[in-house]
Scaffold this motif. Structure first.
Motif, PDB file in Angstrom:
ATOM      1  N   SER A   1      27.566  40.705  44.470  1.00 52.17           N
ATOM      2  CA  SER A   1      28.834  40.827  43.761  1.00 52.17           C
ATOM      3  C   SER A   1      29.971  40.726  44.763  1.00 52.17           C
ATOM      4  CB  SER A   1      28.904  42.150  42.998  1.00 52.17           C
ATOM      5  OG  SER A   1      28.934  43.215  43.904  1.00 52.17           O
ATOM      6  N   ALA A   2      31.075  40.159  44.321  1.00 49.60           N
ATOM      7  CA  ALA A   2      32.216  39.974  45.205  1.00 49.60           C
ATOM      8  C   ALA A   2      33.486  39.889  44.371  1.00 49.60           C
ATOM      9  CB  ALA A   2      32.050  38.709  46.033  1.00 49.60           C
ATOM     10  N   THR A   3      34.588  40.291  44.991  1.00 49.14           N
ATOM     11  CA  THR A   3      35.896  40.264  44.331  1.00 49.14           C
ATOM     12  C   THR A   3      36.908  39.664  45.287  1.00 49.14           C
ATOM     13  OG1 THR A   3      35.357  42.255  43.088  1.00 49.14           O
ATOM     14  CG2 THR A   3      37.688  41.747  43.309  1.00 49.14           C
ATOM     15  N   THR A   4      37.829  38.872  44.740  1.00 51.97           N
ATOM     16  CA  THR A   4      38.935  38.387  45.551  1.00 51.97           C
ATOM     17  C   THR A   4      40.107  38.063  44.625  1.00 51.97           C
ATOM     18  OG1 THR A   4      39.574  36.898  47.350  1.00 51.97           O
ATOM     19  CG2 THR A   4      38.257  35.941  45.575  1.00 51.97           C
ATOM     20  N   ARG A   5      41.148  37.482  45.198  1.00 50.89           N
ATOM     21  CA  ARG A   5      42.309  37.069  44.398  1.00 50.89           C
ATOM     22  C   ARG A   5      42.548  35.600  44.671  1.00 50.89           C
ATOM     23  NH1 ARG A   5      45.596  41.955  46.859  1.00 50.89           N
ATOM     24  NH2 ARG A   5      44.648  43.662  45.717  1.00 50.89           N
ATOM     25  N   MET A   6      42.828  34.850  43.592  1.00 46.45           N
ATOM     26  CA  MET A   6      42.983  33.412  43.770  1.00 46.45           C
ATOM     27  C   MET A   6      44.262  32.883  43.138  1.00 46.45           C
ATOM     28  SD  MET A   6      40.313  31.862  40.992  1.00 46.45           S
ATOM     29  CE  MET A   6      40.940  30.201  41.216  1.00 46.45           C
TER      30      MET A   6
ATOM     31  N   VAL B   1      37.652  26.815  45.615  1.00 41.32           N
ATOM     32  CA  VAL B   1      38.417  28.048  45.763  1.00 41.32           C
ATOM     33  C   VAL B   1      37.821  28.890  46.876  1.00 41.32           C
ATOM     34  CG1 VAL B   1      39.213  30.170  44.650  1.00 41.32           C
ATOM     35  CG2 VAL B   1      39.127  28.043  43.356  1.00 41.32           C
ATOM     36  N   VAL B   2      36.574  29.298  46.684  1.00 38.43           N
ATOM     37  CA  VAL B   2      35.959  30.192  47.657  1.00 38.43           C
ATOM     38  C   VAL B   2      34.444  30.152  47.463  1.00 38.43           C
ATOM     39  CG1 VAL B   2      36.145  32.242  46.162  1.00 38.43           C
ATOM     40  CG2 VAL B   2      36.156  32.545  48.623  1.00 38.43           C
ATOM     41  N   THR B   3      33.718  30.378  48.547  1.00 37.82           N
ATOM     42  CA  THR B   3      32.259  30.497  48.472  1.00 37.82           C
ATOM     43  C   THR B   3      31.846  31.790  49.148  1.00 37.82           C
ATOM     44  OG1 THR B   3      31.978  28.107  48.526  1.00 37.82           O
ATOM     45  CG2 THR B   3      30.043  29.426  49.060  1.00 37.82           C
ATOM     46  N   PHE B   4      31.118  32.628  48.414  1.00 38.83           N
ATOM     47  CA  PHE B   4      30.597  33.878  48.963  1.00 38.83           C
ATOM     48  C   PHE B   4      29.152  33.637  49.391  1.00 38.83           C
ATOM     49  CE2 PHE B   4      33.415  35.045  45.318  1.00 38.83           C
ATOM     50  CZ  PHE B   4      34.470  35.568  46.049  1.00 38.83           C
ATOM     51  N   ASN B   5      28.836  33.892  50.653  1.00 37.67           N
ATOM     52  CA  ASN B   5      27.469  33.695  51.151  1.00 37.67           C
ATOM     53  C   ASN B   5      26.800  35.055  51.337  1.00 37.67           C
ATOM     54  OD1 ASN B   5      27.784  30.743  51.615  1.00 37.67           O
ATOM     55  ND2 ASN B   5      29.321  31.476  53.062  1.00 37.67           N
TER      56      ASN B   5
ATOM     57  N   THR C   1      29.541  44.030  48.932  1.00 37.97           N
ATOM     58  CA  THR C   1      28.604  45.132  49.137  1.00 37.97           C
ATOM     59  C   THR C   1      27.684  44.840  50.311  1.00 37.97           C
ATOM     60  OG1 THR C   1      27.062  44.150  47.587  1.00 37.97           O
ATOM     61  CG2 THR C   1      28.585  45.777  46.695  1.00 37.97           C
TER      62      THR C   1
ATOM     63  N   TYR D   1      42.241  39.169  49.937  1.00 33.89           N
ATOM     64  CA  TYR D   1      41.546  40.428  49.680  1.00 33.89           C
ATOM     65  C   TYR D   1      40.106  40.109  49.364  1.00 33.89           C
ATOM     66  CZ  TYR D   1      40.092  44.510  46.946  1.00 33.89           C
ATOM     67  OH  TYR D   1      39.404  45.591  46.453  1.00 33.89           O
TER      68      TYR D   1
ATOM     69  N   THR E   1      48.421  35.277  42.246  1.00 35.19           N
ATOM     70  CA  THR E   1      47.366  36.247  42.545  1.00 35.19           C
ATOM     71  C   THR E   1      46.635  36.591  41.269  1.00 35.19           C
ATOM     72  OG1 THR E   1      48.944  38.033  42.314  1.00 35.19           O
ATOM     73  CG2 THR E   1      48.437  37.354  44.551  1.00 35.19           C
ATOM     74  N   VAL E   2      45.523  35.929  41.063  1.00 41.06           N
ATOM     75  CA  VAL E   2      44.690  36.196  39.898  1.00 41.06           C
ATOM     76  C   VAL E   2      43.415  36.869  40.393  1.00 41.06           C
ATOM     77  CG1 VAL E   2      43.545  35.192  37.904  1.00 41.06           C
ATOM     78  CG2 VAL E   2      45.613  34.123  38.813  1.00 41.06           C
TER      79      VAL E   2
ATOM     80  N   ALA F   1      43.063  27.711  47.758  1.00 43.20           N
ATOM     81  CA  ALA F   1      43.340  28.359  46.479  1.00 43.20           C
ATOM     82  C   ALA F   1      43.145  29.868  46.511  1.00 43.20           C
ATOM     83  CB  ALA F   1      42.468  27.747  45.379  1.00 43.20           C
TER      84      ALA F   1
ATOM     85  N   SER G   1      29.237  36.429  54.496  1.00 42.72           N
ATOM     86  CA  SER G   1      30.321  35.566  54.959  1.00 42.72           C
ATOM     87  C   SER G   1      30.976  34.889  53.754  1.00 42.72           C
ATOM     88  CB  SER G   1      29.808  34.525  55.961  1.00 42.72           C
ATOM     89  OG  SER G   1      29.031  33.555  55.308  1.00 42.72           O
TER      90      SER G   1
ATOM     91  N   ALA H   1      23.678  43.826  46.815  1.00 44.78           N
ATOM     92  CA  ALA H   1      23.967  43.325  45.473  1.00 44.78           C
ATOM     93  C   ALA H   1      24.750  42.032  45.620  1.00 44.78           C
ATOM     94  CB  ALA H   1      24.784  44.347  44.687  1.00 44.78           C
TER      95      ALA H   1
ATOM     96  N   ASP I   1      33.522  31.436  52.684  1.00 48.38           N
ATOM     97  CA  ASP I   1      34.294  30.230  53.016  1.00 48.38           C
ATOM     98  C   ASP I   1      35.512  30.224  52.114  1.00 48.38           C
ATOM     99  OD1 ASP I   1      32.275  29.194  54.785  1.00 48.38           O
ATOM    100  OD2 ASP I   1      31.114  28.725  52.991  1.00 48.38           O
TER     101      ASP I   1
ATOM    102  N   SER J   1      44.549  33.469  47.334  1.00 39.26           N
ATOM    103  CA  SER J   1      45.913  33.995  47.392  1.00 39.26           C
ATOM    104  C   SER J   1      46.308  34.414  48.804  1.00 39.26           C
ATOM    105  CB  SER J   1      46.031  35.208  46.477  1.00 39.26           C
ATOM    106  OG  SER J   1      45.731  34.845  45.167  1.00 39.26           O
TER     107      SER J   1
ATOM    108  N   GLU K   1      36.281  41.937  48.566  1.00 38.22           N
ATOM    109  CA  GLU K   1      35.504  43.147  48.293  1.00 38.22           C
ATOM    110  C   GLU K   1      34.058  42.717  48.135  1.00 38.22           C
ATOM    111  OE1 GLU K   1      37.153  45.608  45.108  1.00 38.22           O
ATOM    112  OE2 GLU K   1      35.095  46.197  44.621  1.00 38.22           O
TER     113      GLU K   1
END
Lengths: 151, 107
Positions: free
Chosen positions: A111-116, A98-102, B77, B73, A66-67, B67, B61, A109, B63, B69, B75
């Protein structure tokens, strides 16, 4: 060119060491080339410019499972200046994705936060794609004490 | 097993305010790379998609890949201009969709 016996020995020792190193590397991990390919798929073939996007990641992650990571893009998030997406890649994971924020115009804004998960010490890369097609990137090295991804 | 997601949305906001939403869902996010005690690969089972809708319109949204966790989680806006209801959905590899709804008063 004459090769002395001493030089020949040094050369062959070096070649042997190289071969051993090659055998030890685990092929299941993504290489920097895989990551670059994935980035090029977003940017349409050219390397994204640096700037605009900020990736926040810890310098040292004790637990690779969990980073916490955050991204933010300098954008007004209006029709004319919209961030379409931000993708995160990990160079040293089995799979670079890892992840794509759309985002949308209603995101307010970018901005996005997650754990990887991070399998080992490696570069984490964020690539932001703007609505006009331009791309920006940011790179952070994260040192991992205990790798994630299981095994 | 995935359980009920936990979502934090402010109860009130002013029109045009950019609010922060925090979401968490219990899910093992099995990467498909780990092996069980017999040395066989455990099949991949992750949440691969997250969506947030506000009054029926898609606002955000994500994807997700292997990888991310366990217990993902997220977060993010959202700019709110009117009162309404958020609908959050998490899509599992096996097709299951977990949802949660939260309303917000703007004024």
């Amino acid at each position: 060119m004459n090769i002395t016996r001493r030089q020949a020995l040094v050369l062959s020792a070096g070649a042997a060491a190289f071969a051993v190193a090659g055998l030890n590397s685990t092929p299941s991990f993504a290489s920097a080339e895989d990551t670059e390919k994935a980035i090029m798929a977003i940017s349409g073939g050219k390397m994204p410019e640096t700037g605009k996007v900020t990736l926040t990641a810890p310098e040292i992650a004790e637990n690779g499972n969990t980073v916490p990571i955050s991204v933010s893009v300098d954008s007004a998030m209006t029709e004319g200046d919209l961030v379409e997406s931000v993708s995160i890649f990990a160079e040293g994971n089995p799979n670079p994705d890892v992840v794509t924020f759309n985002f949308t115009a209603l995101s307010g804004a970018a901005s996005a936060t997650t754990r990887m998960r991070l399998a080992k010490t490696q570069n984490v890369i964020a690539v932001a794609k703007m609505a006009d097609g331009s791309t920006y990137m940011d790179k952070k090295e994260v040192k991992v004490t205990i790798g994630g991804c299981g095994g | 097993m995935a359980s009920k997601p936990r979502v934090k949305v402010p109860k009130k906001a002013t029109a045009g305010e950019v609010i922060t939403i925090k979401t968490l869902i219990s899910h093992e996010m099995e990467s498909g790379l780990r092996k069980d005690k017999k040395g066989e690969l455990i099949p991949r089972k992750i949440i691969n998609k997250f969506t947030a809708e506000f009054n029926g319109e898609l606002v955000y949204s994500v994807d997700l890949h292997a990888a991310v966790s366990a217990n993902p989680y997220l977060e993010f806006t959202v700019k709110v201009n009117e009162s309404g209801t958020f609908k959050f959905s998490w899509v599992d590899d096996d097709g299951t969709i977990y949802t949660d709804e939260q309303s917000i008063t703007v004024g």
